[in-house]
Enzyme design. Structure first.
Site, short mmCIF file in Angstrom:
data_model
loop_
_atom_site.label_atom_id
_atom_site.label_comp_id
_atom_site.label_asym_id
_atom_site.label_seq_id
_atom_site.Cartn_x
_atom_site.Cartn_y
_atom_site.Cartn_z
N ASP A 33 -17.69 4.58 -10.85
CA ASP A 33 -15.83 4.69 -10.07
C ASP A 33 -16.47 5.70 -8.57
O ASP A 33 -16.98 7.00 -8.26
CB ASP A 33 -15.60 5.40 -10.85
CG ASP A 33 -13.26 5.26 -10.79
OD1 ASP A 33 -12.88 4.71 -11.64
OD2 ASP A 33 -12.87 6.51 -9.99
N ASN A 91 -7.73 0.59 -18.97
CA ASN A 91 -6.85 0.74 -19.41
C ASN A 91 -5.78 -1.15 -18.67
O ASN A 91 -6.15 -1.62 -18.34
CB ASN A 91 -6.30 1.56 -17.68
CG ASN A 91 -6.43 2.77 -17.87
OD1 ASN A 91 -6.33 4.01 -18.68
ND2 ASN A 91 -6.70 3.94 -17.03
N GLU A 99 -4.37 0.42 -12.71
CA GLU A 99 -4.15 0.74 -11.10
C GLU A 99 -4.71 -1.44 -10.36
O GLU A 99 -4.01 -0.93 -9.42
CB GLU A 99 -4.89 2.10 -10.80
CG GLU A 99 -4.33 2.92 -10.88
CD GLU A 99 -4.67 4.49 -9.97
OE1 GLU A 99 -5.63 4.13 -8.84
OE2 GLU A 99 -4.78 5.31 -10.49
N VAL A 100 -6.39 -1.27 -11.01
CA VAL A 100 -6.86 -2.06 -10.11
C VAL A 100 -6.36 -3.68 -10.92
O VAL A 100 -6.90 -3.74 -12.27
CB VAL A 100 -8.76 -2.34 -9.79
CG1 VAL A 100 -8.77 -3.00 -9.15
CG2 VAL A 100 -7.52 -0.83 -9.10
N HIS A 104 -11.98 -3.93 -16.01
CA HIS A 104 -12.67 -3.25 -15.62
C HIS A 104 -13.05 -2.54 -17.12
O HIS A 104 -11.82 -2.12 -17.42
CB HIS A 104 -12.93 -2.36 -14.90
CG HIS A 104 -11.52 -1.56 -14.04
ND1 HIS A 104 -10.46 -2.74 -13.78
CD2 HIS A 104 -10.67 -0.50 -14.17
CE1 HIS A 104 -9.33 -1.40 -13.71
NE2 HIS A 104 -9.96 0.07 -14.00
N HIS A 106 -14.19 1.32 -17.99
CA HIS A 106 -14.91 3.15 -17.66
C HIS A 106 -16.00 3.07 -18.45
O HIS A 106 -15.16 3.10 -19.57
CB HIS A 106 -13.32 3.52 -17.87
CG HIS A 106 -12.29 3.56 -16.34
ND1 HIS A 106 -12.78 4.58 -15.79
CD2 HIS A 106 -11.71 2.27 -16.51
CE1 HIS A 106 -11.37 3.57 -14.76
NE2 HIS A 106 -11.19 2.39 -15.37
P1 AMP Z 1 -7.71 1.82 -13.12
O1 AMP Z 1 -6.59 3.01 -12.99
O2 AMP Z 1 -7.74 1.66 -15.11
O3 AMP Z 1 -6.81 0.85 -13.15
O4 AMP Z 1 -9.02 2.15 -12.75
C1 AMP Z 1 -9.33 1.86 -11.05
C2 AMP Z 1 -10.50 3.09 -11.26
O5 AMP Z 1 -11.54 2.55 -10.06
C3 AMP Z 1 -9.91 4.56 -10.72
O6 AMP Z 1 -11.12 4.79 -11.54
C4 AMP Z 1 -10.92 4.76 -9.28
O7 AMP Z 1 -11.02 5.64 -8.39
C5 AMP Z 1 -11.64 2.90 -9.41
N1 AMP Z 1 -11.91 2.85 -7.70
C6 AMP Z 1 -10.86 2.25 -6.68
N2 AMP Z 1 -11.37 1.81 -5.62
C7 AMP Z 1 -13.01 1.58 -6.37
C8 AMP Z 1 -13.50 1.20 -5.16
N3 AMP Z 1 -13.69 1.05 -4.00
N4 AMP Z 1 -15.17 2.47 -5.59
C9 AMP Z 1 -14.97 2.42 -6.97
N5 AMP Z 1 -14.34 2.79 -7.53
C10 AMP Z 1 -12.62 2.76 -7.78
#
Ligand code: AMP
Length: 114
Positions: A33, A91, A99-100, A104, A106
């Protein structure tokens, strides 16, 4: 949430954004991450386009679901956090802080990874 193929993990999977890939098999890739919240913080990202856990459970085969979670265990073993203990976080949805919009998992551990 609908699938947006411009999300950052889709770009990583297509090789459009570089990452430090630590594991890959036919189901997933894994990489650290970018904003680690623990000594070890790795993301396991399925190769197929699922928005979140709900989407996975509604649309993936049992074989793929097993493959994804077997890969999570393999990555935890590779990181050498099995004995120390680790947390798995998914999440699901904006309301939970996702957020993404690409599924995924963690992997977080207080132990620094091998
Ligand atoms: P979530 O809030 O569960 O969607 O987690 C998304 C995660 O992706 C966050 O912990 C970010 O820090 C991580 N993240 C976003 N962009 C990148 C990237 N380019 N490489 C690695 N991690 C990322």
């Amino acid at each position: 949430m609908s699938y947006d193929n411009q999300n950052v993990f889709a770009k990583i999977l297509r090789g459009e954004i570089p990452t430090n890939k630590i594991y890959e098999d036919s189901y997933v890739i894994a990489f650290p991450d970018i904003h680690p919240k623990a000594a070890t913080h790795v993301l396991v990202v399925p190769k197929n386009a699922y928005v979140d856990f709900n989407d996975l459970m509604e649309n993936a085969s049992a074989e793929e679901i097993k493959g994804i979670f077997a890969a999570v265990k393999k990555v935890a073993a590779q990181l050498d956090v099995i004995d120390a203990g680790y947390r798995l976080v998914m999440n699901v949805g904006v309301g939970a802080g996702q957020e993404v919009p690409h599924l995924h998992v963690h992997i977080l551990s207080n132990k620094e990874s091998a």
